[in-house]
Scaffold this motif. Sequence first.
Motif, short mmCIF file in Angstrom:
data_model
loop_
_atom_site.label_atom_id
_atom_site.label_comp_id
_atom_site.label_asym_id
_atom_site.label_seq_id
_atom_site.Cartn_x
_atom_site.Cartn_y
_atom_site.Cartn_z
N LYS A 140 9.90 7.01 -14.20
CA LYS A 140 10.77 7.00 -15.37
C LYS A 140 12.21 7.38 -15.02
O LYS A 140 12.47 8.42 -14.42
N GLY A 141 13.14 6.51 -15.39
CA GLY A 141 14.55 6.80 -15.23
C GLY A 141 15.10 6.64 -13.83
O GLY A 141 16.32 6.67 -13.62
N LEU A 142 14.20 6.48 -12.84
CA LEU A 142 14.63 6.38 -11.46
C LEU A 142 14.37 5.00 -10.88
O LEU A 142 15.09 4.53 -10.00
N GLY A 143 13.29 4.36 -11.36
CA GLY A 143 13.02 2.99 -10.95
C GLY A 143 12.21 2.82 -9.69
O GLY A 143 11.91 1.69 -9.31
N GLY A 144 11.84 3.90 -9.04
CA GLY A 144 11.03 3.77 -7.83
C GLY A 144 9.61 3.33 -8.13
O GLY A 144 9.11 3.51 -9.24
N VAL A 145 8.94 2.77 -7.14
CA VAL A 145 7.59 2.26 -7.30
C VAL A 145 6.57 3.39 -7.13
O VAL A 145 6.64 4.16 -6.17
N LEU A 146 5.63 3.45 -8.06
CA LEU A 146 4.54 4.43 -8.01
C LEU A 146 3.23 3.66 -7.96
O LEU A 146 2.91 2.89 -8.87
N ILE A 147 2.47 3.86 -6.87
CA ILE A 147 1.23 3.11 -6.65
C ILE A 147 0.06 4.09 -6.64
O ILE A 147 0.07 5.06 -5.88
N THR A 148 -0.93 3.83 -7.50
CA THR A 148 -2.12 4.69 -7.51
C THR A 148 -3.38 3.82 -7.48
O THR A 148 -3.41 2.73 -8.02
N GLY A 149 -4.42 4.35 -6.81
CA GLY A 149 -5.71 3.68 -6.75
C GLY A 149 -6.80 4.63 -7.19
O GLY A 149 -6.70 5.84 -6.98
N GLN A 150 -7.85 4.08 -7.80
CA GLN A 150 -8.86 4.92 -8.45
C GLN A 150 -9.91 5.49 -7.50
O GLN A 150 -10.28 6.66 -7.62
N SER A 151 -10.43 4.67 -6.59
CA SER A 151 -11.64 5.03 -5.86
C SER A 151 -11.58 4.49 -4.44
O SER A 151 -10.62 3.80 -4.08
N PRO A 152 -12.58 4.77 -3.61
CA PRO A 152 -12.58 4.18 -2.26
C PRO A 152 -12.43 2.67 -2.26
O PRO A 152 -11.78 2.10 -1.37
N ALA A 153 -12.99 2.01 -3.26
CA ALA A 153 -12.89 0.55 -3.34
C ALA A 153 -11.46 0.08 -3.57
O ALA A 153 -11.16 -1.11 -3.38
N SER A 154 -10.59 0.99 -3.95
CA SER A 154 -9.20 0.64 -4.24
C SER A 154 -8.28 0.83 -3.04
O SER A 154 -7.09 0.48 -3.12
N ALA A 155 -8.79 1.38 -1.94
CA ALA A 155 -7.93 1.78 -0.83
C ALA A 155 -7.21 0.59 -0.20
O ALA A 155 -6.00 0.64 0.07
N LYS A 156 -7.93 -0.50 0.05
CA LYS A 156 -7.27 -1.68 0.63
C LYS A 156 -6.21 -2.22 -0.32
O LYS A 156 -5.10 -2.59 0.11
N GLY A 157 -6.52 -2.28 -1.61
CA GLY A 157 -5.57 -2.76 -2.59
C GLY A 157 -4.31 -1.91 -2.66
O GLY A 157 -3.21 -2.44 -2.87
N VAL A 158 -4.45 -0.61 -2.48
CA VAL A 158 -3.28 0.26 -2.43
C VAL A 158 -2.43 -0.07 -1.21
O VAL A 158 -1.21 -0.13 -1.29
N GLY A 159 -3.09 -0.32 -0.07
CA GLY A 159 -2.36 -0.73 1.12
C GLY A 159 -1.61 -2.03 0.90
O GLY A 159 -0.44 -2.17 1.32
N GLU A 160 -2.23 -2.97 0.22
CA GLU A 160 -1.59 -4.25 -0.06
C GLU A 160 -0.40 -4.08 -1.02
O GLU A 160 0.65 -4.70 -0.83
N ALA A 161 -0.58 -3.23 -2.03
CA ALA A 161 0.51 -2.97 -2.97
C ALA A 161 1.68 -2.28 -2.28
O ALA A 161 2.85 -2.57 -2.57
N LEU A 162 1.37 -1.38 -1.35
CA LEU A 162 2.43 -0.71 -0.61
C LEU A 162 3.15 -1.69 0.30
O LEU A 162 4.39 -1.66 0.41
N ALA A 163 2.39 -2.58 0.94
CA ALA A 163 3.02 -3.61 1.76
C ALA A 163 3.98 -4.45 0.93
O ALA A 163 5.12 -4.75 1.35
#
Length: 238
Positions: A207-230
Amino acid sequence: MAPKVLIVLTSSDRNPVSGNDTGWFLPKFAHPWDVLQSKVYFVVASPKGGVAPLSPQSVEMYKDDPSSARFLKEQSALWENTVKLSDVLSRVDEFDAIFYPGGHGPMFDLYFDPESIALIENFAVAKKPIASVCHGPAVLVEPTLPSGEPLISSATVTGFSNVEEDALGASGMVPFLLEDALDKLSGGRYVKAEETLGEKVVVSEVKGLGGVLITGQSPASAKGVGEALAKALGLAWV
């Protein structure tokens, strides 16, 4: 020049309530590593430095997961020689993003660690991506915006759910329920997958800064978090 990512691991090796071993969870580092390792330069830190404890439970649970098994065999230097958080606190300018793998460990040190809190706040002000997965989003509970509001105020976020904590029999063994804390601080914007331990990755904005915040729910989300960070770093992952 390749982007430089700061990985922050827990130094907590034991749950003080149950007495069980804890630490960081193998696939939550291994799977993002698979996505990012050929594209970024990593620095791995922890509150105490040195060996960051790997959850023995996660090694057993994911012994048949090729990614986790390979990472365990080939990359142990990453978590056996971490630098202290205090040594990177003044070096935010060197990094392009910060990432917190999960496991119960962060619930017992990183969520209230003053150096971790300061790092996250500084990355947010610098508009650099902040990523975490599973129990990793516990580190988002204490940081604040320059206004004094919670860092995740008005952000959509996810993290390990109450149902998942119950399924592990761990709801009474953690200092707080992550889903409840994230939902309250975000103003009711916590979301989760329909199925327990399902994949859920959320990309939001500070909020107000514009930076990206990436969160994943579970172990199954770990690869997707890596992809979102990429993607946040402007990198292709396939």
